[in-house]
Design a protein around this motif. Structure first.
Motif, mmCIF file in Angstrom:
data_model
loop_
_atom_site.group_PDB
_atom_site.id
_atom_site.type_symbol
_atom_site.label_atom_id
_atom_site.label_comp_id
_atom_site.label_asym_id
_atom_site.label_seq_id
_atom_site.Cartn_x
_atom_site.Cartn_y
_atom_site.Cartn_z
ATOM 1 N N LEU A 25 -33.324 31.151 -2.309
ATOM 2 C CA LEU A 25 -34.141 31.982 -3.180
ATOM 3 C C LEU A 25 -33.362 33.362 -3.300
ATOM 4 C CD1 LEU A 25 -37.949 31.342 -1.824
ATOM 5 C CD2 LEU A 25 -36.765 30.566 -4.071
ATOM 6 N N SER A 26 -32.437 33.443 -2.670
ATOM 7 C CA SER A 26 -31.700 34.654 -3.120
ATOM 8 C C SER A 26 -31.120 34.744 -4.395
ATOM 9 C CB SER A 26 -30.348 35.030 -2.118
ATOM 10 O OG SER A 26 -29.482 33.613 -2.531
ATOM 11 N N ASP A 27 -31.543 36.108 -5.082
ATOM 12 C CA ASP A 27 -31.061 36.253 -6.338
ATOM 13 C C ASP A 27 -32.007 35.576 -7.268
ATOM 14 O OD1 ASP A 27 -29.023 37.903 -5.709
ATOM 15 O OD2 ASP A 27 -27.602 36.423 -5.702
ATOM 16 N N LYS A 28 -33.168 35.010 -6.548
ATOM 17 C CA LYS A 28 -34.290 34.150 -7.558
ATOM 18 C C LYS A 28 -35.338 35.079 -7.496
ATOM 19 C CE LYS A 28 -32.202 30.155 -8.293
ATOM 20 N NZ LYS A 28 -31.048 30.282 -7.905
ATOM 21 N N ARG A 29 -36.086 35.049 -8.534
ATOM 22 C CA ARG A 29 -37.524 35.826 -8.693
ATOM 23 C C ARG A 29 -38.613 34.750 -8.644
ATOM 24 N NH1 ARG A 29 -38.283 38.979 -13.707
ATOM 25 N NH2 ARG A 29 -36.995 40.769 -12.625
ATOM 26 N N VAL A 30 -39.548 34.906 -7.739
ATOM 27 C CA VAL A 30 -40.483 33.767 -7.229
ATOM 28 C C VAL A 30 -41.798 34.484 -8.076
ATOM 29 C CG1 VAL A 30 -41.695 32.570 -5.366
ATOM 30 C CG2 VAL A 30 -39.376 33.204 -5.342
ATOM 31 N N ALA A 31 -42.624 33.370 -8.818
ATOM 32 C CA ALA A 31 -43.757 33.523 -9.142
ATOM 33 C C ALA A 31 -45.049 33.217 -8.081
ATOM 34 C CB ALA A 31 -44.295 33.059 -10.419
ATOM 35 N N LEU A 32 -45.967 34.171 -7.767
ATOM 36 C CA LEU A 32 -47.043 33.529 -6.746
ATOM 37 C C LEU A 32 -48.131 33.554 -7.591
ATOM 38 C CD1 LEU A 32 -46.278 36.178 -3.681
ATOM 39 C CD2 LEU A 32 -45.570 33.451 -4.143
ATOM 40 N N LEU A 33 -48.606 32.451 -7.664
ATOM 41 C CA LEU A 33 -49.847 32.018 -8.726
ATOM 42 C C LEU A 33 -50.977 31.800 -8.107
ATOM 43 C CD1 LEU A 33 -50.959 31.581 -11.555
ATOM 44 C CD2 LEU A 33 -50.254 29.125 -11.388
ATOM 45 N N ASP A 34 -52.213 32.807 -8.302
ATOM 46 C CA ASP A 34 -53.438 32.744 -7.831
ATOM 47 C C ASP A 34 -54.353 32.082 -8.927
ATOM 48 O OD1 ASP A 34 -55.904 33.053 -6.617
ATOM 49 O OD2 ASP A 34 -55.632 35.283 -6.491
ATOM 50 N N ILE A 35 -54.892 30.924 -8.509
ATOM 51 C CA ILE A 35 -55.749 30.172 -9.363
ATOM 52 C C ILE A 35 -57.351 30.647 -9.517
ATOM 53 C CG2 ILE A 35 -54.364 28.354 -9.325
ATOM 54 C CD1 ILE A 35 -56.697 26.683 -8.093
ATOM 55 N N PHE A 43 -53.741 34.045 1.090
ATOM 56 C CA PHE A 43 -52.666 33.066 1.459
ATOM 57 C C PHE A 43 -51.567 34.018 0.662
ATOM 58 C CE2 PHE A 43 -50.219 29.784 -0.210
ATOM 59 C CZ PHE A 43 -49.262 29.246 0.690
ATOM 60 N N LEU A 44 -51.522 34.407 -0.579
ATOM 61 C CA LEU A 44 -50.429 34.793 -1.357
ATOM 62 C C LEU A 44 -49.940 36.410 -1.031
ATOM 63 C CD1 LEU A 44 -51.405 33.694 -4.953
ATOM 64 C CD2 LEU A 44 -49.894 32.531 -3.307
ATOM 65 N N ASP A 45 -50.961 36.990 -0.485
ATOM 66 C CA ASP A 45 -50.665 38.336 0.240
ATOM 67 C C ASP A 45 -49.678 38.181 1.170
ATOM 68 O OD1 ASP A 45 -52.381 39.866 -1.529
ATOM 69 O OD2 ASP A 45 -53.994 39.905 -0.210
ATOM 70 N N HIS A 46 -50.085 37.143 1.977
ATOM 71 C CA HIS A 46 -49.107 37.138 3.243
ATOM 72 C C HIS A 46 -47.666 36.479 2.702
ATOM 73 C CE1 HIS A 46 -48.620 36.061 7.696
ATOM 74 N NE2 HIS A 46 -48.190 34.906 7.180
ATOM 75 N N LEU A 47 -47.839 35.723 1.738
ATOM 76 C CA LEU A 47 -46.415 35.088 1.445
ATOM 77 C C LEU A 47 -45.679 36.269 0.900
ATOM 78 C CD1 LEU A 47 -46.877 31.807 -0.474
ATOM 79 C CD2 LEU A 47 -45.643 32.069 1.494
ATOM 80 N N GLU A 48 -46.272 36.988 0.023
ATOM 81 C CA GLU A 48 -45.619 37.965 -0.641
ATOM 82 C C GLU A 48 -44.994 38.997 0.280
ATOM 83 O OE1 GLU A 48 -48.103 40.726 -3.250
ATOM 84 O OE2 GLU A 48 -46.583 41.218 -4.457
ATOM 85 N N SER A 49 -45.839 39.179 1.347
ATOM 86 C CA SER A 49 -45.153 40.185 2.350
ATOM 87 C C SER A 49 -43.992 39.473 3.041
ATOM 88 C CB SER A 49 -46.290 40.484 3.180
ATOM 89 O OG SER A 49 -45.886 40.354 4.709
ATOM 90 N N ARG A 50 -44.071 38.273 3.325
ATOM 91 C CA ARG A 50 -42.839 37.404 3.954
ATOM 92 C C ARG A 50 -41.706 37.409 3.392
ATOM 93 N NH1 ARG A 50 -43.991 34.226 8.474
ATOM 94 N NH2 ARG A 50 -41.507 34.029 8.416
ATOM 95 N N LEU A 51 -41.905 37.150 1.787
ATOM 96 C CA LEU A 51 -40.712 37.222 0.869
ATOM 97 C C LEU A 51 -40.409 38.586 0.847
ATOM 98 C CD1 LEU A 51 -42.405 34.890 -1.883
ATOM 99 C CD2 LEU A 51 -40.421 34.404 -0.555
ATOM 100 N N GLY A 52 -40.946 39.483 0.746
ATOM 101 C CA GLY A 52 -40.385 41.119 0.866
ATOM 102 C C GLY A 52 -39.612 41.295 1.991
ATOM 103 N N GLU A 53 -40.131 40.824 3.071
ATOM 104 C CA GLU A 53 -39.154 40.997 4.209
ATOM 105 C C GLU A 53 -37.861 40.417 3.991
ATOM 106 O OE1 GLU A 53 -41.414 39.274 7.430
ATOM 107 O OE2 GLU A 53 -43.066 40.810 7.182
ATOM 108 N N LEU A 54 -37.687 39.399 3.339
ATOM 109 C CA LEU A 54 -36.533 38.536 3.258
ATOM 110 C C LEU A 54 -35.911 39.170 2.157
ATOM 111 C CD1 LEU A 54 -38.082 34.945 3.819
ATOM 112 C CD2 LEU A 54 -36.528 36.269 5.385
ATOM 113 N N GLY A 55 -36.457 40.364 1.236
ATOM 114 C CA GLY A 55 -35.791 40.813 0.220
ATOM 115 C C GLY A 55 -35.650 39.920 -1.186
ATOM 116 N N ILE A 56 -36.834 39.095 -1.125
ATOM 117 C CA ILE A 56 -36.883 38.023 -2.322
ATOM 118 C C ILE A 56 -37.958 38.842 -3.461
ATOM 119 C CG2 ILE A 56 -37.489 35.919 -2.939
ATOM 120 C CD1 ILE A 56 -36.419 35.004 -0.231
ATOM 121 N N ASP A 57 -37.633 38.837 -4.473
ATOM 122 C CA ASP A 57 -38.334 39.553 -5.437
ATOM 123 C C ASP A 57 -39.246 38.603 -5.839
ATOM 124 O OD1 ASP A 57 -39.295 40.710 -7.677
ATOM 125 O OD2 ASP A 57 -37.810 40.504 -9.013
#
Lengths: 91, 466
Positions: A25-35, A43-57
């Motif tokens: 996922l490096s240099d990739k942008r990830v969409a987090l879709l809440d339905i 769930f997505l708050d948690h994922l967003e925070s973990r991705l942020g720690e990994l430097g992923i947009d």
């Protein structure tokens, strides 16, 4: 021999190959879709925070309601802005 | 000239001398529908047992005498009327020994089931669906199961004759698209819907109701895709209003929500077969119901209108009493309300509200819908008190509004519930417009019923086109 009439739509469902999963996922942008289902945001708050720690947009998107398919504009926006999508599908 | 006759018709036998006389006077072709040796006195009778000419010339009565000029029909007589035959043939003494008048008989081409068979046989069928051949050794019922056409129950085989007969229930073209059928979003033609209506066991006179139900299911606000795809219990429930109820013999009385009436049982089933076969919606596929409910085979009933004290569901939704309509409601199962003691409207309203508050979950408010089916004995309480439907709705709404603090998440030690920020608010149980009220059921029994709803769909009502 007799004949019956086909009650189905007689269509072959479109078979679409899923795109290959990205190796990284490096240099990739990830969409987090809440339905819009309860606790999908947690769930997505948690994922967003973990991705942020990994430097992923990551970018957040939300469907107006879980009861209907996503509006075509939203799907187009995600496709044009992101490389991968994670959907909080069910509660 | 062309004459179409059959031996099994007393009038055809009676006028044999006139036909022979005519044959000598003008160019006449005699076509015999049942016996080419009749009439024996005519030399070159044409064998019409295949009935192709009768079908193409739309013969309904024999004898029929048709005058052809320049290749086109210019005049037609049916039965025997001596003066008319003399006038059309220009033979003033034709049939001199015959009575003045003798009525004809029915043509073999219009015997029951025959028009559909002839339409198929002579290539005028408007049907475009693929033919699925059934081998002579094959069981057609098993074939239909194997192909996945069935909801689990036996189907009526959709032969061309049966489908053509179903199509006679509407004036609309078989190729007309009623709507885009979810979940696969494919065009739903009247022909395809007719095939599924045959399989469901419908009669042709039910077909306009089926078409209206399909049309309603395709409306965006009904959200059939969601009704099908949700893990909830929902199914499209069809409520019929208007004169068509009695015209097609629907049940609005005893066991109205149960089995036993062909129209009720098959109309709802036809809609579900359309979703299954045309739309491609099948359990375990797009249908993700966790548990489902028996009404998903088909759930259709009629409102008891003739002795209702209140305006019907359709009238409340903006239609005239003389219009026939279907309303679609995304409903779950049936939940009985049994109050044997309330004799006043206040008590009965609170009783109904108490049970209505448990729909979906006793602590979830403003997220769901419901349908209340009021029985005649329960309605009597409101009639005797002079409560209009509007008054009842007003009082019921009040009884369905609670303090938020009682139903917030965590209250009563139950995690489910409304957000704590609503603790100081008054909360209404149902979405605005989300409570439907109909009158139905047998004359005895102090019961009413709640059909639980699903908040992802709005109820829709459409007029039935004859």
């Amino acid at each position: 021999m007799s004949a019956l009439l086909d009650p189905t739509s007689e269509l072959q469902p479109a078979q679409r190959e899923a795109l290959p999963r990205p190796q990284s996922l490096s240099d990739k942008r990830v969409a987090l879709l809440d339905i819009s289902k309860p606790r999908g945001d947690v769930f997505l708050d948690h994922l967003e925070s973990r991705l942020g720690e990994l430097g992923i947009d990551a970018r957040r998107y939300i469907k107006p309601t879980f009861t209907r398919v996503a509006p075509v504009d939203l799907k187009h926006q995600i496709v044009s802005e992101c490389d991968a999508v994670i959907e909080a599908l069910a509660d | 000239m062309i004459a179409v006759v059959k031996r099994d018709c007393a009038t055809c036998q009676l006028i044999e001398p006139a036909l022979a006389e005519l044959k000598r006077g003008v160019a006449l072709q005699v076509h015999s529908q049942d016996d080419p040796s009749f009439p024996a006195t005519i030399g070159d009778v044409i064998d019409e047992r295949e009935l192709e000419l009768s079908y193409r010339l739309d013969i309904e009565i024999v004898p029929t005498l048709i005058q052809i000029q320049d290749g086109e029909e210019s005049a037609r007589l049916v039965g025997w009327q001596r003066d008319d035959w003399r006038s059309m043939t220009g033979m003033p003494t034709l049939g001199a020994g015959l009575p003045e008048f003798s009525p004809g008989c029915g043509s073999k081409s219009v015997e029951p089931g025959m028009p559909e068979k002839l339409a198929f046989k002579f290539g005028d069928t408007p049907l475009g669906a693929r033919r699925v051949d059934v081998a002579s050794q094959q069981d057609e019922h098993e074939l239909m199961f194997e192909r996945g056409w069935s909801d689990g129950l036996p189907l009526v085989p959709p032969t061309e004759e049966r489908v053509l007969k179903m199509l006679s229930g509407t004036d609309r073209s078989p190729a007309e698209v009623i709507g885009i059928i979810p979940p696969d979003n494919v065009p739903g033609t009247i022909e395809k819907i007719a095939i599924n209506a045959v399989m469901a066991g419908c009669k042709p006179e039910y077909f306009p109701v089926v078409l209206a139900a399909v049309e309603a299911a395709c409306l965006d606000e009904f959200c059939m895709h969601g009704v099908l795809a949700t893990t909830y219990f929902s199914a499209p429930i069809v409520i019929v209003n208007g004169p068509i109820i009695d015209e097609i013999g629907m049940n609005w009385g005893h066991n109205v929500l149960g089995q036993g009436n062909r129209a009720n049982s098959t109309i709802g089933r036809a809609l579900q077969l359309v979703i299954r076969n045309i739309g491609g919606g099948r359990p375990g596929g797009v249908d993700r119901a966790t548990l489902g409910q028996p009404g998903k085979v088909g759930f259709c009933f009629a409102e008891r209108e003739h002795d209702s004290y209140w305006e019907s569901l359709a009238v409340e939704r903006g239609f005239r009493p003389d219009e026939s309509t279907v309303t679609l409601f995304a409903g779950g199962g049936v939940h009985p309300v049994g109050d044997q003691k309330s004799r006043g409207p206040e008590s009965l309203t609170r009783s109904l509200a108490l049970t209505l508050r448990t729909v979906y979950h006793g602590k979830v408010y403003g997220r769901t819908d419901a349908m209340l089916v009021i029985s005649p004995e329960n309605m009597r309480v409101f009639r005797e008190a002079g409560w209009s439907k509007a008054r009842f709705r007003e009082e019921l709404d009040e009884a369905l509004t609670v303090d938020g603090s009682n139903v917030i998440a965590g209250a009563d030690g139950i995690a489910e519930g409304m957000p704590p920020r609503l603790a100081e608010k008054r909360l209404r149980k149902f979405r605005t417009g989300g409570l439907l009220i109909v009158h139905a059921g047998g004359g005895a029994g102090m019961w009413s019923a709640i059909i639980t709803g699903w908040g992802g769909s709005d109820a829709v009502t459409v007029a039935i086109q004859s």
